[in-house]
Design a protein around this motif. Structure first.
Motif, PDB file in Angstrom:
ATOM      1  N   PHE A   1       0.816  -1.217   0.000  1.00 33.70           N
ATOM      2  CA  PHE A   1       0.000   0.000   0.000  1.00 33.70           C
ATOM      3  C   PHE A   1       0.849   1.266   0.000  1.00 33.70           C
ATOM      4  O   PHE A   1       0.681   2.134  -0.866  1.00 33.70           O
ATOM      5  CB  PHE A   1      -0.940   0.010   1.209  1.00 33.70           C
ATOM      6  CG  PHE A   1      -1.723   1.291   1.335  1.00 33.70           C
ATOM      7  CD1 PHE A   1      -2.820   1.524   0.539  1.00 33.70           C
ATOM      8  CD2 PHE A   1      -1.340   2.277   2.249  1.00 33.70           C
ATOM      9  CE1 PHE A   1      -3.539   2.714   0.643  1.00 33.70           C
ATOM     10  CE2 PHE A   1      -2.042   3.462   2.366  1.00 33.70           C
ATOM     11  CZ  PHE A   1      -3.144   3.681   1.563  1.00 33.70           C
ATOM     12  N   TRP A   2       1.748   1.407   0.957  1.00 30.76           N
ATOM     13  CA  TRP A   2       2.508   2.654   1.070  1.00 30.76           C
ATOM     14  C   TRP A   2       3.485   2.863  -0.085  1.00 30.76           C
ATOM     15  O   TRP A   2       3.613   3.986  -0.586  1.00 30.76           O
ATOM     16  CB  TRP A   2       3.221   2.709   2.419  1.00 30.76           C
ATOM     17  CG  TRP A   2       2.261   2.840   3.559  1.00 30.76           C
ATOM     18  CD1 TRP A   2       1.917   1.873   4.470  1.00 30.76           C
ATOM     19  CD2 TRP A   2       1.476   3.987   3.897  1.00 30.76           C
ATOM     20  NE1 TRP A   2       0.976   2.351   5.350  1.00 30.76           N
ATOM     21  CE2 TRP A   2       0.697   3.645   5.034  1.00 30.76           C
ATOM     22  CE3 TRP A   2       1.360   5.273   3.357  1.00 30.76           C
ATOM     23  CZ2 TRP A   2      -0.184   4.541   5.624  1.00 30.76           C
ATOM     24  CZ3 TRP A   2       0.486   6.162   3.956  1.00 30.76           C
ATOM     25  CH2 TRP A   2      -0.273   5.814   5.065  1.00 30.76           C
ATOM     26  N   PRO A   3       4.200   1.819  -0.553  1.00 30.85           N
ATOM     27  CA  PRO A   3       5.034   2.028  -1.748  1.00 30.85           C
ATOM     28  C   PRO A   3       4.210   2.461  -2.962  1.00 30.85           C
ATOM     29  O   PRO A   3       4.619   3.361  -3.706  1.00 30.85           O
ATOM     30  CB  PRO A   3       5.688   0.658  -1.976  1.00 30.85           C
ATOM     31  CG  PRO A   3       5.659   0.002  -0.652  1.00 30.85           C
ATOM     32  CD  PRO A   3       4.415   0.473   0.023  1.00 30.85           C
ATOM     33  N   ALA A   4       3.049   1.827  -3.157  1.00 30.99           N
ATOM     34  CA  ALA A   4       2.206   2.190  -4.301  1.00 30.99           C
ATOM     35  C   ALA A   4       1.687   3.614  -4.156  1.00 30.99           C
ATOM     36  O   ALA A   4       1.665   4.384  -5.133  1.00 30.99           O
ATOM     37  CB  ALA A   4       1.046   1.205  -4.429  1.00 30.99           C
ATOM     38  N   LEU A   5       1.270   3.984  -2.945  1.00 30.41           N
ATOM     39  CA  LEU A   5       0.771   5.341  -2.723  1.00 30.41           C
ATOM     40  C   LEU A   5       1.873   6.374  -2.963  1.00 30.41           C
ATOM     41  O   LEU A   5       1.623   7.430  -3.564  1.00 30.41           O
ATOM     42  CB  LEU A   5       0.232   5.462  -1.288  1.00 30.41           C
ATOM     43  CG  LEU A   5      -0.302   6.846  -0.889  1.00 30.41           C
ATOM     44  CD1 LEU A   5      -1.473   7.240  -1.785  1.00 30.41           C
ATOM     45  CD2 LEU A   5      -0.705   6.865   0.575  1.00 30.41           C
TER      46      LEU A   5
END
Length: 356
Positions: free
Chosen positions: A21-25
């Motif tokens: 989630f955080w890498p993609a965001l």
């Protein structure tokens, strides 16, 4: 309220705790910043029979980093680290340049020599770490220092041009309109995923990273697994050296692969792999490499002075790393809860005042 279905934050918490989630965001936010600065940033066109555009440039330059980071992921998952990958990149490029300078048609020999360099470098690191018992950072530091000298000796401290046509196509050629380097990065990612997910190797690596002593006591040949992981990392670095040297059409023993090991470690950690070992994510690693390359592209495109680029890069990486921590996520959700609760109290007070 519990974390059951009645908790309105249950879904948010589950999503934010997903490894990707955080890498993609972060990647989406960087791309949004680029689009805000230049509206046609994501535009991709076909020019001279191949894809052309800023996203394609990012993919081309991120491909070597992705490949190196794949090997680094497995090394870090075993509680190790390999800071010699940049040096292996330089030696591989120098070896190819030397062979192709005599005969540009010796591309198969040059490629075999590059991969042999990576295999030998990985075997050396793996021998020191897995069988001699040396600390990974010390073992790979030896090759990092000595190997850079070897690369400079091979190139005589000069930049050697590479003229092998088929060799150059690996870095700047296209296949079905897509850059060859991108295809190679996809193939390397798929092969790595097949090895760690389609076989027991992934389980062995996680077991070694979580508890190497228990793994050894149950009969797993952990030394052989660790040795193989370092060999794989060395081969990945050599393959990245092929792409880098073919893309710039030269071999530079002084600067090729310089600080690449730091970018690889950053890509791995941004992707959610634990430096304590045991937990890793290949998908997260790929996203981490794309984040780093997109961040580099963004800093130049929005006009950040070159001398401040590394500072901006460090700040962004620091912020993303903090956000990825469990404590930061819990604090974020707590603040949202307080905000919603305060809003509800204010609404109730407003209704009360209206009734009065």
């Amino acid at each position: 309220m519990t974390e059951g279905t009645g908790d309105p934050f249950h879904f948010v918490r589950a999503v934010t705790r997903h490894a990707l989630f955080w890498p993609a965001l972060t990647l989406v936010l960087l791309l949004a910043l680029d689009v805000a600065h230049r509206s046609d940033f994501l535009k991709v066109t076909v020019m001279n029979g191949h894809l052309f555009g800023a996203p394609i440039d990012i993919l081309i330059h991120a491909s070597p980093l992705i490949i190196v980071s794949l090997g680094m992921t497995l090394v870090i998952a075993t509680r190790g680290v390999d800071i010699s990958v940049g040096t292996v990149v330089a030696i591989a490029g120098a070896s190819a340049a030397m062979l192709l300078s005599d005969d540009p048609a010796r591309v198969p020999t040059a490629l075999a020599a590059c991969l042999a360099v990576g295999l030998l470098a990985g075997a050396w690191n793996g021998l020191l770490v897995a069988f001699v018992g040396m600390q990974p950072i010390i073992a790979t530091l030896i090759l990092m220092v000595a190997g850079r000298g070897v690369a400079q000796l091979l190139t005589d401290g000069q930049i050697i041009p590479i003229s092998g046509t088929w060799y150059l196509r690996l870095g700047d050629g296209y296949l079905a309109t897509v850059p060859c380097s991108v295809w190679i990065a996809i193939a390397a990612t798929a092969l790595t995923a097949l090895l760690v997910n389609g076989t027991a190797l992934g389980l062995f690596i996680r077991s070694i990273g979580i508890n190497p002593v228990a793994t050894r006591l149950v009969g797993l040949r952990s030394a052989a697994v660790v040795f193989g992981v370092y060999v794989f990392c060395g081969v990945c670095a050599a393959l990245a050296g092929v792409l880098i040297s073919s893309n710039v059409r030269s071999a530079d023993g002084n600067n090729a692969g310089l600080l690449l090991e730091l970018d690889a470690i950053l890509a791995v950690t941004l992707g959610g792999t634990s430096l304590a070992g045991g937990r890793f994510s290949l998908g997260g690693t790929v996203l981490g490499a794309l984040i780093i390359q997109t961040l580099t592209y963004t800093t130049y495109s929005i006009g950040v002075p070159p001398e401040a680029t590394l500072v901006v890069k460090a700040v962004v990486v620091l912020v993303v790393t903090i956000i990825q921590s469990a404590a930061a996520r819990d604090l974020f959700l707590h603040l949202i809860r307080r905000g919603i609760a305060a809003g509800r109290v204010k609404s109730v007070d407003s209704v009360g005042e209206a009734v009065k």
